[in-house]
Design a protein around this motif. Structure first.
Motif, mmCIF file in Angstrom:
data_model
loop_
_atom_site.group_PDB
_atom_site.id
_atom_site.type_symbol
_atom_site.label_atom_id
_atom_site.label_comp_id
_atom_site.label_asym_id
_atom_site.label_seq_id
_atom_site.Cartn_x
_atom_site.Cartn_y
_atom_site.Cartn_z
ATOM 1 N N TRP A 165 -17.531 -25.371 17.461
ATOM 2 C CA TRP A 165 -18.017 -24.539 18.553
ATOM 3 C C TRP A 165 -19.170 -25.241 19.258
ATOM 4 O O TRP A 165 -20.340 -24.970 18.965
ATOM 5 C CB TRP A 165 -18.493 -23.184 18.016
ATOM 6 N N ALA A 170 -18.382 -19.549 21.663
ATOM 7 C CA ALA A 170 -17.001 -19.240 21.286
ATOM 8 C C ALA A 170 -16.013 -19.675 22.364
ATOM 9 O O ALA A 170 -14.879 -20.046 22.065
ATOM 10 C CB ALA A 170 -16.850 -17.748 21.006
ATOM 11 N N ARG A 173 -14.739 -23.273 21.814
ATOM 12 C CA ARG A 173 -14.140 -23.598 20.522
ATOM 13 C C ARG A 173 -13.011 -24.604 20.665
ATOM 14 O O ARG A 173 -12.210 -24.553 21.577
ATOM 15 C CB ARG A 173 -13.591 -22.341 19.850
#
Length: 186
Positions: A165, A170, A173
């Protein structure tokens, strides 16, 4: 002072190797060194149209003493290369489990990892190596999970999956899929 600052910025802004591929303990029973090579495919970020990226990774590891290992790690792709060293202290090494602490430092990267493994049978191990380090210009946590399959003659086949990450985001990712082979040396 300017050179020290420039070197620190370069190390903090670079990329770590995209795979671990070196379980703890890193050397086969009765071997003092290991040479290995692998390939890594790195996924695009979610919600972004970009290609998968492929890179190569090579390493050489040696035992400094019973609990201290030193590795040289090189990774390269079509856009660049990174090289450096990893110093690993093997804090726990029992018949079934091992745990270490590793500092990685190289041309354009710095990271700390906590490798751990469980021996399944023979020289085969299931391993993890949670890492916090630079990947690009951002601090990046990564969680690799792999299998090191021991074959005859201190040869190993390794397969690994990893999530990272970049910048703790997020939306950034990435998934890394790796395969490699290593040979223990006397």
């Amino acid at each position: 002072m300017g050179r020290v600052r420039a070197l620190a910025l370069l190390l903090l802004a670079g990329c770590a190797p995209p795979a671990a591929l070196r379980p703890v303990p890193g050397l086969a029973e009765g071997r003092a060194a290991e040479l290995g090579a692998g390939a890594v495919a790195q996924s695009p970020r979610p919600y972004v149209t970009e290609p998968w990226r492929v890179s190569a990774q090579m390493w050489g590891s040696g035992e400094l003493d019973r609990r201290l290992e030193l590795s040289t790690v090189v990774t390269l792709d079509d856009q660049g290369a990174a090289a450096g060293v990893a110093l690993r202290w093997v804090a726990v090494d029992t018949d079934r489990a091992a745990l270490g602490v590793e500092l990685q430092l190289g041309w354009a990267w710095i990271a700390v990892a906590l490798p751990a493994s469980v021996r399944l049978f023979g020289e085969s191990r299931l391993y993890v190596a949670p890492r916090l380090g630079t990947f690009g210009a951002r601090w990046t946590p990564a969680l690799p999970l792999g299998l090191s399959l021991g074959l005859p003659g201190a040869t190993f086949f390794r397969a690994e999956g990893q999530a990272s990450w970049p910048g703790f985001d997020a939306a950034g990712r990435r998934i890394h899929l790796s395969v490699g082979a290593a040979q223990g040396l006397r």
